[in-house]
Design a protein around this motif. Sequence first.
Motif, PDB file in Angstrom:
ATOM      1  N   LEU A 171      68.157  32.256  38.342  1.00 24.55           N
ATOM      2  CA  LEU A 171      67.034  32.864  38.894  1.00 24.55           C
ATOM      3  C   LEU A 171      65.717  32.599  38.450  1.00 24.55           C
ATOM      4  CD1 LEU A 171      68.645  36.279  39.453  1.00 24.55           C
ATOM      5  CD2 LEU A 171      68.637  34.605  40.982  1.00 24.55           C
ATOM      6  N   LEU A 172      65.800  32.145  36.932  1.00 23.45           N
ATOM      7  CA  LEU A 172      64.310  31.851  36.422  1.00 23.45           C
ATOM      8  C   LEU A 172      63.940  30.450  37.367  1.00 23.45           C
ATOM      9  CD1 LEU A 172      62.375  31.144  34.163  1.00 23.45           C
ATOM     10  CD2 LEU A 172      64.107  30.425  33.137  1.00 23.45           C
ATOM     11  N   ALA A 173      64.834  29.747  37.716  1.00 25.86           N
ATOM     12  CA  ALA A 173      64.280  28.564  38.383  1.00 25.86           C
ATOM     13  C   ALA A 173      63.914  28.751  39.905  1.00 25.86           C
ATOM     14  CB  ALA A 173      65.426  27.278  38.536  1.00 25.86           C
ATOM     15  N   VAL A 174      64.377  29.639  40.422  1.00 27.61           N
ATOM     16  CA  VAL A 174      64.083  29.740  41.796  1.00 27.61           C
ATOM     17  C   VAL A 174      62.933  30.782  41.875  1.00 27.61           C
ATOM     18  CG1 VAL A 174      64.607  31.197  43.773  1.00 27.61           C
ATOM     19  CG2 VAL A 174      66.416  30.151  42.693  1.00 27.61           C
ATOM     20  N   ALA A 175      62.391  31.718  40.718  1.00 25.82           N
ATOM     21  CA  ALA A 175      61.157  32.415  40.614  1.00 25.82           C
ATOM     22  C   ALA A 175      60.073  31.499  40.237  1.00 25.82           C
ATOM     23  CB  ALA A 175      61.570  33.479  39.803  1.00 25.82           C
ATOM     24  N   PHE A 176      60.688  30.463  39.409  1.00 27.23           N
ATOM     25  CA  PHE A 176      59.543  29.450  38.960  1.00 27.23           C
ATOM     26  C   PHE A 176      58.943  28.730  40.224  1.00 27.23           C
ATOM     27  CE2 PHE A 176      57.707  25.520  37.597  1.00 27.23           C
ATOM     28  CZ  PHE A 176      57.263  25.620  36.145  1.00 27.23           C
ATOM     29  N   ALA A 177      59.720  28.362  40.895  1.00 25.80           N
ATOM     30  CA  ALA A 177      59.151  27.455  42.220  1.00 25.80           C
ATOM     31  C   ALA A 177      58.597  28.508  43.071  1.00 25.80           C
ATOM     32  CB  ALA A 177      60.478  26.964  42.994  1.00 25.80           C
ATOM     33  N   ALA A 179      56.996  31.539  42.580  1.00 19.93           N
ATOM     34  CA  ALA A 179      55.503  31.752  41.716  1.00 19.93           C
ATOM     35  C   ALA A 179      54.621  30.795  41.633  1.00 19.93           C
ATOM     36  CB  ALA A 179      56.003  32.314  40.397  1.00 19.93           C
ATOM     37  N   ARG A 180      54.955  29.668  41.956  1.00 17.84           N
ATOM     38  CA  ARG A 180      54.178  28.426  41.804  1.00 17.84           C
ATOM     39  C   ARG A 180      54.301  27.396  43.042  1.00 17.84           C
ATOM     40  NH1 ARG A 180      52.158  27.749  36.645  1.00 17.84           N
ATOM     41  NH2 ARG A 180      52.921  29.310  34.972  1.00 17.84           N
ATOM     42  N   PRO A 181      54.067  27.788  44.164  1.00 23.23           N
ATOM     43  CA  PRO A 181      54.178  27.046  45.516  1.00 23.23           C
ATOM     44  C   PRO A 181      53.588  25.738  45.543  1.00 23.23           C
ATOM     45  CG  PRO A 181      52.673  28.911  45.905  1.00 23.23           C
ATOM     46  CD  PRO A 181      53.141  29.265  44.599  1.00 23.23           C
ATOM     47  N   ALA A 182      52.406  25.652  44.787  1.00 22.87           N
ATOM     48  CA  ALA A 182      51.599  24.375  44.637  1.00 22.87           C
ATOM     49  C   ALA A 182      52.196  23.622  43.820  1.00 22.87           C
ATOM     50  CB  ALA A 182      50.213  24.404  44.937  1.00 22.87           C
ATOM     51  N   THR A 183      53.071  23.957  42.870  1.00 22.46           N
ATOM     52  CA  THR A 183      53.340  23.020  41.575  1.00 22.46           C
ATOM     53  C   THR A 183      53.942  21.761  41.974  1.00 22.46           C
ATOM     54  OG1 THR A 183      54.541  23.087  39.506  1.00 22.46           O
ATOM     55  CG2 THR A 183      55.719  24.006  41.288  1.00 22.46           C
ATOM     56  N   ARG A 184      53.830  20.670  40.915  1.00 22.95           N
ATOM     57  CA  ARG A 184      54.482  19.484  41.125  1.00 22.95           C
ATOM     58  C   ARG A 184      55.526  19.298  40.096  1.00 22.95           C
ATOM     59  NH1 ARG A 184      51.796  16.100  38.476  1.00 22.95           N
ATOM     60  NH2 ARG A 184      52.373  14.104  40.040  1.00 22.95           N
ATOM     61  N   VAL A 185      55.887  20.437  39.380  1.00 25.10           N
ATOM     62  CA  VAL A 185      56.943  20.316  38.647  1.00 25.10           C
ATOM     63  C   VAL A 185      58.333  20.464  39.226  1.00 25.10           C
ATOM     64  CG1 VAL A 185      57.839  21.473  36.463  1.00 25.10           C
ATOM     65  CG2 VAL A 185      55.580  21.207  36.897  1.00 25.10           C
ATOM     66  N   ARG A 186      59.147  19.599  38.864  1.00 24.93           N
ATOM     67  CA  ARG A 186      60.851  19.977  39.451  1.00 24.93           C
ATOM     68  C   ARG A 186      61.386  20.674  38.420  1.00 24.93           C
ATOM     69  NH1 ARG A 186      57.907  19.036  43.314  1.00 24.93           N
ATOM     70  NH2 ARG A 186      57.720  17.108  44.515  1.00 24.93           N
ATOM     71  N   TYR A 187      61.974  21.521  38.885  1.00 23.41           N
ATOM     72  CA  TYR A 187      62.774  22.116  38.049  1.00 23.41           C
ATOM     73  C   TYR A 187      64.243  21.956  38.169  1.00 23.41           C
ATOM     74  CZ  TYR A 187      63.175  26.102  34.782  1.00 23.41           C
ATOM     75  OH  TYR A 187      63.585  27.049  33.607  1.00 23.41           O
ATOM     76  N   VAL A 188      64.963  21.436  37.464  1.00 23.16           N
ATOM     77  CA  VAL A 188      66.242  20.958  37.494  1.00 23.16           C
ATOM     78  C   VAL A 188      67.249  21.931  36.649  1.00 23.16           C
ATOM     79  CG1 VAL A 188      67.759  18.921  37.175  1.00 23.16           C
ATOM     80  CG2 VAL A 188      65.362  18.705  38.063  1.00 23.16           C
ATOM     81  N   LEU A 189      68.308  22.549  37.260  1.00 20.56           N
ATOM     82  CA  LEU A 189      69.370  23.174  36.610  1.00 20.56           C
ATOM     83  C   LEU A 189      70.497  22.227  36.288  1.00 20.56           C
ATOM     84  CD1 LEU A 189      69.144  26.322  38.608  1.00 20.56           C
ATOM     85  CD2 LEU A 189      68.712  26.290  35.977  1.00 20.56           C
ATOM     86  N   THR A 238      63.082  17.339  45.589  1.00 20.79           N
ATOM     87  CA  THR A 238      62.733  18.896  45.877  1.00 20.79           C
ATOM     88  C   THR A 238      62.199  19.534  44.507  1.00 20.79           C
ATOM     89  OG1 THR A 238      65.376  19.235  45.265  1.00 20.79           O
ATOM     90  CG2 THR A 238      64.508  18.814  47.359  1.00 20.79           C
ATOM     91  N   ARG A 239      61.722  20.984  44.875  1.00 13.81           N
ATOM     92  CA  ARG A 239      60.950  21.621  43.583  1.00 13.81           C
ATOM     93  C   ARG A 239      62.120  22.117  42.790  1.00 13.81           C
ATOM     94  NH1 ARG A 239      57.057  25.783  45.205  1.00 13.81           N
ATOM     95  NH2 ARG A 239      58.068  26.036  47.087  1.00 13.81           N
ATOM     96  N   LEU A 240      63.338  22.490  43.488  1.00 11.34           N
ATOM     97  CA  LEU A 240      64.475  23.067  42.641  1.00 11.34           C
ATOM     98  C   LEU A 240      65.747  22.598  43.015  1.00 11.34           C
ATOM     99  CD1 LEU A 240      65.679  25.659  41.400  1.00 11.34           C
ATOM    100  CD2 LEU A 240      65.850  26.682  43.423  1.00 11.34           C
TER     101      LEU A 240
END
Length: 274
Positions: A171-177, A179-189, A238-240
């Motif tokens: 859920l941290l990963a989902v919320a990160f993406a 909360a930051r809709p314009a982020t370039r950071v890819r969050y990988v679980l 993908t962002r997540l």
Amino acid sequence: MVKTYVITGGTDGIGRALADMYLDRGQEVVVVGRNAEKGRAWLDAARRSGAAGRAHFLRADLSLLSQTRAVVSEIKAGFAKIDALVLCARHFRTTRLVTPEGFENTFAHFYLSRFVLSHGLADLLEPAPAPVILNVAGPGGTAPIHWDDLQLTRNYDGQRALAQGGRLNDLLAVAFADARPATRVRYVLHGPGTVRTSFSGQYTPEVAAQIETIRRSARPVHEAATTITHLLDTPPTTRLSAFAQSTPLSSDGPSFALADARRLYARTRELLGD
């Protein structure tokens, strides 16, 4: 181009293997760990290999928010950009422990620290060519989240605490993406499976014996780390995203429910006093 990797839990197991791999490639590596002696040993090994100028160690007990926040501040003070944040630190506790700051240890170490590091270092990741946060937490689990007792004040069990921590990190990963809709950071679980790591923790003699049996048949650390390097070197578009070893997992299931992610995000902000 030299890249900078921040790796928690980087003095042992998968984290240490990744730190060594990227130093060998000529990259800059910041290792975060609680054991100063192990940190010095890693720095000594880097010095002998000619990588002293690219190896950095930050001592921190990530179960303490004050020390986690200090890590964020030190990295911000020392670097204008980082390319990857790799979250490997994990510590098992058979018995429930409350930190001096008033949080249950596993909840603070396995979830809160990863929340603070993810959001706290996001701005340093944004300028990187292919920024990525890789969270080694075992995604896609089905363990319940104890919403009315997140820190397990009732019926604490070490395995239950870790299993819930895996769900919270999803859920941290989902919320990160979110909360930051314009982020370039890819969050990988990433779930590495059973690996021959240090299995850091506080165990009963019976559980310690079981751990030794598991360790003998587990995957080698370098094999698991090599799988992770593929995700770091070429992050998903993908962002997540989520993976069990090298197998992609769907992020559309109940483990990744947006409503739950937003609920946890709001609760976490309250707990942190943000």
